[in-house]
Structure formats: C-alpha cells, structure tokens
Design a protein around this motif. Structure first.
Motif, mmCIF file in Angstrom:
data_model
loop_
_atom_site.group_PDB
_atom_site.id
_atom_site.type_symbol
_atom_site.label_atom_id
_atom_site.label_comp_id
_atom_site.label_asym_id
_atom_site.label_seq_id
_atom_site.Cartn_x
_atom_site.Cartn_y
_atom_site.Cartn_z
ATOM 1 N N TYR A 117 0.834 -1.207 0.000
ATOM 2 C CA TYR A 117 0.000 0.000 0.000
ATOM 3 C C TYR A 117 0.865 1.253 0.000
ATOM 4 C CZ TYR A 117 -3.213 3.635 1.512
ATOM 5 O OH TYR A 117 -3.929 4.793 1.588
ATOM 6 N N ASP A 118 0.599 2.147 -0.960
ATOM 7 C CA ASP A 118 1.287 3.433 -1.065
ATOM 8 C C ASP A 118 0.318 4.509 -0.571
ATOM 9 O OD1 ASP A 118 2.357 5.887 -1.812
ATOM 10 O OD2 ASP A 118 3.099 5.148 -3.735
ATOM 11 N N ARG A 119 0.599 5.015 0.608
ATOM 12 C CA ARG A 119 -0.298 5.989 1.243
ATOM 13 C C ARG A 119 -0.355 7.303 0.469
ATOM 14 N NH1 ARG A 119 -0.242 7.429 7.661
ATOM 15 N NH2 ARG A 119 -2.026 8.814 7.609
ATOM 16 N N ARG A 120 0.784 7.738 -0.067
ATOM 17 C CA ARG A 120 0.807 8.998 -0.829
ATOM 18 C C ARG A 120 -0.099 8.945 -2.040
ATOM 19 N NH1 ARG A 120 6.837 8.877 -1.594
ATOM 20 N NH2 ARG A 120 5.892 7.925 -3.361
ATOM 21 N N GLU A 121 -0.039 7.842 -2.747
ATOM 22 C CA GLU A 121 -0.829 7.674 -3.972
ATOM 23 C C GLU A 121 -2.205 7.070 -3.706
ATOM 24 O OE1 GLU A 121 0.122 8.543 -7.133
ATOM 25 O OE2 GLU A 121 1.916 9.459 -6.299
ATOM 26 N N ASN A 122 -2.413 6.551 -2.502
ATOM 27 C CA ASN A 122 -3.635 5.840 -2.117
ATOM 28 C C ASN A 122 -3.898 4.685 -3.083
ATOM 29 O OD1 ASN A 122 -5.629 5.399 -0.259
ATOM 30 N ND2 ASN A 122 -7.025 6.946 -1.054
ATOM 31 N N LYS A 123 -2.849 3.886 -3.298
ATOM 32 C CA LYS A 123 -2.924 2.747 -4.213
ATOM 33 C C LYS A 123 -2.435 1.480 -3.523
ATOM 34 C CE LYS A 123 -2.148 5.390 -8.442
ATOM 35 N NZ LYS A 123 -1.224 5.601 -9.569
ATOM 36 N N LEU A 124 -3.092 0.380 -3.863
ATOM 37 C CA LEU A 124 -2.686 -0.939 -3.408
ATOM 38 C C LEU A 124 -2.154 -1.690 -4.616
ATOM 39 C CD1 LEU A 124 -2.710 -2.987 -1.013
ATOM 40 C CD2 LEU A 124 -4.937 -3.754 -1.899
ATOM 41 N N TYR A 125 -0.970 -2.268 -4.478
ATOM 42 C CA TYR A 125 -0.307 -2.973 -5.576
ATOM 43 C C TYR A 125 -0.303 -4.472 -5.301
ATOM 44 C CZ TYR A 125 1.426 1.638 -6.883
ATOM 45 O OH TYR A 125 1.510 2.953 -7.257
ATOM 46 N N LEU A 126 -0.829 -5.235 -6.248
ATOM 47 C CA LEU A 126 -0.821 -6.687 -6.136
ATOM 48 C C LEU A 126 -0.155 -7.285 -7.363
ATOM 49 C CD1 LEU A 126 -4.504 -7.408 -5.035
ATOM 50 C CD2 LEU A 126 -2.521 -7.035 -3.590
ATOM 51 N N ARG A 127 0.544 -8.378 -7.145
ATOM 52 C CA ARG A 127 1.095 -9.165 -8.241
ATOM 53 C C ARG A 127 0.550 -10.570 -8.082
ATOM 54 N NH1 ARG A 127 6.708 -7.868 -10.220
ATOM 55 N NH2 ARG A 127 6.852 -5.620 -10.044
ATOM 56 N N ILE A 128 -0.049 -11.080 -9.148
ATOM 57 C CA ILE A 128 -0.627 -12.421 -9.059
ATOM 58 C C ILE A 128 -0.081 -13.315 -10.171
ATOM 59 C CG2 ILE A 128 -2.704 -11.579 -7.903
ATOM 60 C CD1 ILE A 128 -4.166 -11.890 -10.607
ATOM 61 N N SER A 129 -0.114 -14.598 -9.910
ATOM 62 C CA SER A 129 0.399 -15.594 -10.851
ATOM 63 C C SER A 129 -0.449 -15.653 -12.120
ATOM 64 C CB SER A 129 0.400 -16.963 -10.169
ATOM 65 O OG SER A 129 0.594 -17.996 -11.115
ATOM 66 N N LYS A 130 0.203 -15.531 -13.272
ATOM 67 C CA LYS A 130 -0.484 -15.673 -14.558
ATOM 68 C C LYS A 130 -1.021 -17.086 -14.718
ATOM 69 C CE LYS A 130 2.494 -13.155 -17.518
ATOM 70 N NZ LYS A 130 3.223 -13.177 -18.782
ATOM 71 N N GLN A 131 -0.196 -18.072 -14.349
ATOM 72 C CA GLN A 131 -0.568 -19.476 -14.532
ATOM 73 C C GLN A 131 -1.795 -19.833 -13.693
ATOM 74 O OE1 GLN A 131 2.652 -18.435 -14.101
ATOM 75 N NE2 GLN A 131 3.224 -18.755 -16.232
ATOM 76 N N LYS A 132 -1.831 -19.381 -12.449
ATOM 77 C CA LYS A 132 -2.974 -19.677 -11.583
ATOM 78 C C LYS A 132 -4.214 -18.907 -12.054
ATOM 79 C CE LYS A 132 -0.851 -22.433 -8.758
ATOM 80 N NZ LYS A 132 -1.183 -23.840 -8.655
ATOM 81 N N ALA A 133 -4.029 -17.683 -12.540
ATOM 82 C CA ALA A 133 -5.148 -16.897 -13.055
ATOM 83 C C ALA A 133 -5.766 -17.582 -14.271
ATOM 84 C CB ALA A 133 -4.697 -15.482 -13.405
ATOM 85 N N TYR A 134 -4.945 -18.238 -15.066
ATOM 86 C CA TYR A 134 -5.455 -18.970 -16.228
ATOM 87 C C TYR A 134 -6.459 -20.031 -15.771
ATOM 88 C CZ TYR A 134 -5.588 -21.427 -20.683
ATOM 89 O OH TYR A 134 -6.014 -21.994 -21.852
#
Length: 147
Positions: free
Chosen positions: A91-108
C-alpha cells in the motif's frame, strides 16, 4: 467513506507465450458479466535481444468495486492472510494505491495467488477517501480481500 476509484491491470506476454492464453488469464480474474466488455490495449515492444514483448493493459473504472469483490472471491484464505501480513509493503499511502502481483498461470485456471516475481499480472487498485492504513485495511476486510 472509502471506495475503489479504478483498477489498472497490466501484464506482459513474452515471445515464448501464447498472447491469447495470457489474455484469457487476465479475463479470468474479471467477473463473467463484464469480461468481454473490457477493452485491452496492446503494445508490442522489443526486448534486449530483439524478441517481441506485448504489454497488455486496461483500466477499469465503472465496475471497479465489483471487480475487486470478484478478485476477493477467487482468493483462498491463505492468500488473504498473505495480503494482510504484507499490506504495508503493498500500500502506497501517498498515492492511495494498493499494488498486487498475481500468478499468470494460476489466473489462467481461475485462481488468484499472490506471486512476487516479474512474470505476473499486476493490479493497481486506486482508492478514494481516507489514506489512513487502518481505514484502508478495514475497507479491504469488508470487501473480503484481506483477513
């Protein structure tokens, strides 16, 4: 009051990957009723050795909260706990953004698995309202994204 302003989804399709399968993986993390209405921008770049790399990107605004709830439903409790424990790193408080990285293979396969590497689907969740981490966590718990 906190709400989701937008969700940006970004991934790369390398020369060794089938870009249609990568796009399918991205669409799998979206609710079925909107996945075919989302416009994806594709840009082809070239890597260090001249190999093509396709960047696939979209930004969702009108259905952003619905998308976030759907993502939460695709995550199991272990992933939600990982996200909760690593919240401060994501979480970036300045930008008010949450960053996630997820597996491409599992998303498939229709699952959301937190995966911190380079070959992932990146989600940038831009929030509106409070920037206080404890309030953001409370909102994310209500959405079902964290434990």
């Amino acid at each position: 009051m906190i709400n989701v302003r937008e969700i940006t989804i970004l991934t790369h399709c390398h020369a060794t990957e089938d870009c249609e399968k990568v796009l399918h993986a991205v669409k799998n993390i979206l609710p079925a009723n909107i996945r075919n209405n989302i416009v994806f921008n594709k840009q082809v770049l070239h890597g260090h050795y001249g190999n093509p790399i396709t960047i696939i990107k979209t930004t969702i605004t009108s259905n952003a909260e619905q998308v976030l709830k759907h993502i939460a439903n695709l995550m199991d409790d272990t992933e939600k706990t990982i996200l909760s424990v690593s919240f401060d790193l994501r979480y970036d408080r300045r930008e008010n953004k949450l960053y996630l990285r997820i597996s491409k293979q599992k998303a498939y396969g229709g699952k959301i698995v937190i995966h911190d590497s380079d070959d992932v689907i990146k989600l940038i969740i831009r929030l509106k309202g409070s920037r206080r981490p404890e309030k953001i966590k409370e909102f994310l718990r209500e959405m079902g994204l964290i434990k």
